[in-house]
Design a protein around this motif. Structure first.
Motif, PDB file in Angstrom:
ATOM      1  N   PRO A 162       0.808  -1.233   0.000  1.00  0.00           N
ATOM      2  CA  PRO A 162       0.000   0.000   0.000  1.00  0.00           C
ATOM      3  C   PRO A 162       0.834   1.273   0.000  1.00  0.00           C
ATOM      4  O   PRO A 162       0.389   2.307  -0.518  1.00  0.00           O
ATOM      5  N   ALA A 163       2.031   1.206   0.554  1.00  0.00           N
ATOM      6  CA  ALA A 163       2.879   2.391   0.576  1.00  0.00           C
ATOM      7  C   ALA A 163       3.355   2.772  -0.821  1.00  0.00           C
ATOM      8  O   ALA A 163       3.763   3.913  -1.066  1.00  0.00           O
ATOM      9  N   LYS A 164       3.292   1.819  -1.747  1.00  0.00           N
ATOM     10  CA  LYS A 164       3.809   2.055  -3.100  1.00  0.00           C
ATOM     11  C   LYS A 164       2.707   2.059  -4.154  1.00  0.00           C
ATOM     12  O   LYS A 164       2.848   2.703  -5.196  1.00  0.00           O
ATOM     13  N   TRP A 165       1.593   1.354  -3.867  1.00  0.00           N
ATOM     14  CA  TRP A 165       0.580   1.126  -4.890  1.00  0.00           C
ATOM     15  C   TRP A 165      -0.822   1.478  -4.403  1.00  0.00           C
ATOM     16  O   TRP A 165      -1.155   1.241  -3.241  1.00  0.00           O
ATOM     17  N   ALA A 166      -1.632   1.995  -5.315  1.00  0.00           N
ATOM     18  CA  ALA A 166      -3.065   2.154  -5.090  1.00  0.00           C
ATOM     19  C   ALA A 166      -3.789   1.183  -6.009  1.00  0.00           C
ATOM     20  O   ALA A 166      -3.598   1.219  -7.230  1.00  0.00           O
ATOM     21  N   HIS A 188     -11.779 -17.971 -17.381  1.00  0.00           N
ATOM     22  CA  HIS A 188     -12.012 -17.364 -16.073  1.00  0.00           C
ATOM     23  C   HIS A 188     -10.764 -16.544 -15.756  1.00  0.00           C
ATOM     24  O   HIS A 188      -9.675 -17.092 -15.595  1.00  0.00           O
ATOM     25  N   ASP A 189     -10.953 -15.232 -15.718  1.00  0.00           N
ATOM     26  CA  ASP A 189      -9.836 -14.304 -15.693  1.00  0.00           C
ATOM     27  C   ASP A 189      -9.699 -13.586 -14.358  1.00  0.00           C
ATOM     28  O   ASP A 189     -10.682 -13.364 -13.648  1.00  0.00           O
ATOM     29  N   VAL A 190      -8.486 -13.199 -14.074  1.00  0.00           N
ATOM     30  CA  VAL A 190      -8.199 -12.300 -12.963  1.00  0.00           C
ATOM     31  C   VAL A 190      -7.653 -11.017 -13.572  1.00  0.00           C
ATOM     32  O   VAL A 190      -6.807 -11.057 -14.473  1.00  0.00           O
ATOM     33  N   ILE A 191      -8.168  -9.881 -13.105  1.00  0.00           N
ATOM     34  CA  ILE A 191      -7.770  -8.572 -13.633  1.00  0.00           C
ATOM     35  C   ILE A 191      -7.375  -7.681 -12.459  1.00  0.00           C
ATOM     36  O   ILE A 191      -8.183  -7.441 -11.557  1.00  0.00           O
ATOM     37  N   VAL A 192      -6.133  -7.232 -12.471  1.00  0.00           N
ATOM     38  CA  VAL A 192      -5.650  -6.319 -11.430  1.00  0.00           C
ATOM     39  C   VAL A 192      -5.008  -5.122 -12.099  1.00  0.00           C
ATOM     40  O   VAL A 192      -4.147  -5.265 -12.976  1.00  0.00           O
ATOM     41  N   ARG A 193      -5.464  -3.954 -11.701  1.00  0.00           N
ATOM     42  CA  ARG A 193      -4.867  -2.691 -12.155  1.00  0.00           C
ATOM     43  C   ARG A 193      -4.466  -1.901 -10.928  1.00  0.00           C
ATOM     44  O   ARG A 193      -5.258  -1.754  -9.989  1.00  0.00           O
ATOM     45  N   ALA A 194      -3.256  -1.397 -10.932  1.00  0.00           N
ATOM     46  CA  ALA A 194      -2.751  -0.623  -9.794  1.00  0.00           C
ATOM     47  C   ALA A 194      -1.949   0.562 -10.298  1.00  0.00           C
ATOM     48  O   ALA A 194      -1.299   0.493 -11.349  1.00  0.00           O
ATOM     49  N   THR A 195      -1.998   1.647  -9.545  1.00  0.00           N
ATOM     50  CA  THR A 195      -1.237   2.847  -9.874  1.00  0.00           C
ATOM     51  C   THR A 195      -0.109   3.019  -8.864  1.00  0.00           C
ATOM     52  O   THR A 195      -0.338   2.943  -7.652  1.00  0.00           O
ATOM     53  N   ARG A 196       1.082   3.220  -9.377  1.00  0.00           N
ATOM     54  CA  ARG A 196       2.231   3.456  -8.486  1.00  0.00           C
ATOM     55  C   ARG A 196       2.204   4.895  -7.997  1.00  0.00           C
ATOM     56  O   ARG A 196       2.016   5.832  -8.783  1.00  0.00           O
ATOM     57  N   HIS A 197       2.354   5.075  -6.684  1.00  0.00           N
ATOM     58  CA  HIS A 197       2.346   6.422  -6.117  1.00  0.00           C
ATOM     59  C   HIS A 197       3.495   7.253  -6.688  1.00  0.00           C
ATOM     60  O   HIS A 197       4.601   6.740  -6.933  1.00  0.00           O
ATOM     61  N   GLN A 198       3.249   8.526  -6.882  1.00  0.00           N
ATOM     62  CA  GLN A 198       4.243   9.417  -7.462  1.00  0.00           C
ATOM     63  C   GLN A 198       5.525   9.483  -6.635  1.00  0.00           C
ATOM     64  O   GLN A 198       6.629   9.632  -7.176  1.00  0.00           O
ATOM     65  N   ASP A 199       5.389   9.378  -5.320  1.00  0.00           N
ATOM     66  CA  ASP A 199       6.561   9.544  -4.442  1.00  0.00           C
ATOM     67  C   ASP A 199       7.198   8.222  -4.049  1.00  0.00           C
ATOM     68  O   ASP A 199       8.001   8.175  -3.113  1.00  0.00           O
ATOM     69  N   SER A 200       6.847   7.146  -4.749  1.00  0.00           N
ATOM     70  CA  SER A 200       7.427   5.833  -4.368  1.00  0.00           C
ATOM     71  C   SER A 200       8.531   5.417  -5.309  1.00  0.00           C
ATOM     72  O   SER A 200       8.695   5.979  -6.382  1.00  0.00           O
TER      73      SER A 200
END
Length: 200
Positions: A162-166, A188-200
């Protein structure tokens, strides 16, 4: 599907054999629908398609303004992908050992199966996302494929600190498509999207 699956090394010889034996009747496959839905609100930038296969996702991104690098371990499938004109930089690389020379605004992978554990592969490509950039993982759920080639949304998101990703998307979906030989296949799929924090 049969619950007993043959295990594979998913190394370069395996993938060369796989693509040499896979013959498509008709046009190239459409891009993965999750790519379209998960990137439509992103500003185009640099992108890496990790394990690009026939390149449908890479070409779609390039057509929508992205500067795309597409990497795959198989020379056979890259030759096939390169037959269709596109503004994509095709790279033959073993993603378990290759490291790109830059970070990317988007790193994506669709059903890529490496010779290392699946979650370790996702850890590896996540390191290539630039601050403020996006990681998009589309994979196979447990039960449909060999265990070493599957994952769950919870299993993937647990690796993203969590400190690095949303986490933007953590979903599991079913859909059908037409295989290379014309058969209708249930996925049957798994879908994960995450945004890296700007300050990480």
């Amino acid at each position: 599907m049969n619950e007993h699956h043959e295990t594979h090394d998913f190394d370069r010889p395996y993938w060369e054999r796989h693509w040499q034996q896979s013959h498509r009747n008709g046009p190239a496959p459409a891009p993965n629908p999750y790519l379209i839905s998960e990137t439509r609100d992103l500003k185009p930038g640099t992108a890496l398609d990790a394990g690009c296969g026939e390149g449908s996702e890479a070409r779609w991104l390039a057509e929508h303004g992205w500067d795309v690098t597409a990497a795959d371990i198989s020379a056979e499938v890259l030759a096939r992908a390169g037959q269709i004109p596109s503004h994509v930089d095709w790279v033959q690389a073993d993603l378990t050992s290759w490291t790109p020379s830059q970070e990317f605004d988007l790193v994506m992978t669709h059903y890529a199966h490496p010779s290392i554990p699946q979650l370790a592969f996702y850890d590896r490509i996540a390191e290539w996302v630039a601050p403020g950039g996006t990681l998009l993982i589309v994979g196979h759920l447990h039960g449909d494929h060999p265990a070493e080639a599957t994952a769950t949304a919870a299993g993937i998101t647990a690796r993203l600190e969590p400190a690095k990703w949303a986490i933007v998307t953590a979903d599991e979906q079913a859909r059908t498509l037409t295989a290379m030989d014309g058969r209708t296949v249930s996925l049957h799929d798994v879908i994960v999207r995450a945004t890296r924090h700007q300050d990480s």
